[in-house]
Design an enzyme around this catalytic site. Structure first.
Site, PDB file in Angstrom:
ATOM      1  N   ALA A   9       0.187   3.343  -0.351  1.00 45.24           N
ATOM      2  CA  ALA A   9      -0.074   4.238   0.730  1.00 45.24           C
ATOM      3  C   ALA A   9       0.629   5.714   0.793  1.00 45.24           C
ATOM      4  O   ALA A   9       0.329   6.334   1.735  1.00 45.24           O
ATOM      5  CB  ALA A   9      -0.046   3.392   2.284  1.00 45.24           C
ATOM      6  N   CYS A  10       1.618   5.587  -0.027  1.00 46.30           N
ATOM      7  CA  CYS A  10       2.556   6.508   0.020  1.00 46.30           C
ATOM      8  C   CYS A  10       2.360   7.630  -0.903  1.00 46.30           C
ATOM      9  O   CYS A  10       2.176   7.294  -2.367  1.00 46.30           O
ATOM     10  CB  CYS A  10       4.072   6.191  -0.166  1.00 46.30           C
ATOM     11  SG  CYS A  10       5.293   7.334  -0.365  1.00 46.30           S
ATOM     12  N   GLY A  11       2.230   8.836  -0.599  1.00 43.97           N
ATOM     13  CA  GLY A  11       1.500   9.861  -1.652  1.00 43.97           C
ATOM     14  C   GLY A  11       2.751  10.259  -2.600  1.00 43.97           C
ATOM     15  O   GLY A  11       2.536  10.215  -3.824  1.00 43.97           O
ATOM     16  N   ARG A  14       2.572   7.159  -5.188  1.00 41.82           N
ATOM     17  CA  ARG A  14       1.382   7.270  -6.169  1.00 41.82           C
ATOM     18  C   ARG A  14       1.609   8.605  -7.096  1.00 41.82           C
ATOM     19  O   ARG A  14       1.437   8.303  -8.183  1.00 41.82           O
ATOM     20  CB  ARG A  14       0.122   7.918  -5.337  1.00 41.82           C
ATOM     21  CG  ARG A  14      -0.505   6.456  -4.296  1.00 41.82           C
ATOM     22  CD  ARG A  14      -1.626   6.998  -3.768  1.00 41.82           C
ATOM     23  NE  ARG A  14      -2.064   8.125  -2.759  1.00 41.82           N
ATOM     24  CZ  ARG A  14      -1.486   8.215  -1.889  1.00 41.82           C
ATOM     25  NH1 ARG A  14      -1.333   7.103  -1.384  1.00 41.82           N
ATOM     26  NH2 ARG A  14      -1.840   9.542  -1.222  1.00 41.82           N
TER      27      ARG A  14
END
Length: 134
Positions: A9-11, A14
């Site tokens: 969920a963390c940019g 990712r």
């Protein structure tokens, strides 16, 4: 071998994963929100990355302040206990390679841990270049 302690969920997490994969490596992905942490695991990661529990505490978009963890008088042991109870409190991504361990924020810092760099630019989900940094 490369290991990434990852939150999908963390940019930033990712982006780091994308840079690693663009380098030609396929890391072991540990989704720590599902697996949780152990005290020895955190102590080992923090020691290898030259981090303190306070330095690894994620305060943005977590309940750290609500739990009173932003108070500088809170001990490392109390922070570790909270991180084990609430895995989201550990900042991410933490990447481990034979070259070392680091909290890869910002995402391009992962390049210091890679044997091979990506051949060309790496883009995020929005199409923006995340590596190399201009």
């Amino acid at each position: 071998m490369i290991v990434i302690h990852h939150n999908p969920a963390c940019g930033t997490s990712r982006n780091v994963l994308a840079i690693i994969r663009a380098s030609g490596a396929e890391p072991e992905v540990i989704e720590y929100l599902q697996t949780g942490w152990t005290r020895p695991q955190l102590l080992g990661l923090f020691a290898a990355a030259d981090l303190t529990p306070r330095g690894a505490l994620r305060t943005h978009k977590t309940n750290a302040e609500e739990l009173g963890l932003t108070d500088p008088s809170i001990s490392d042991d109390a922070l570790l206990d909270a991180m084990i109870a609430h895995p989201i409190l550990v900042n991410r991504p933490i990447v481990c390679t034979p070259k070392g361990v680091d909290l890869c924020r910002p995402s391009h810092t992962v390049e210091a841990l890679l044997d091979t760099l990506p051949d060309g630019p790496v883009h995020d989900e929005k199409g923006e270049v995340i590596w190399p940094v201009a």
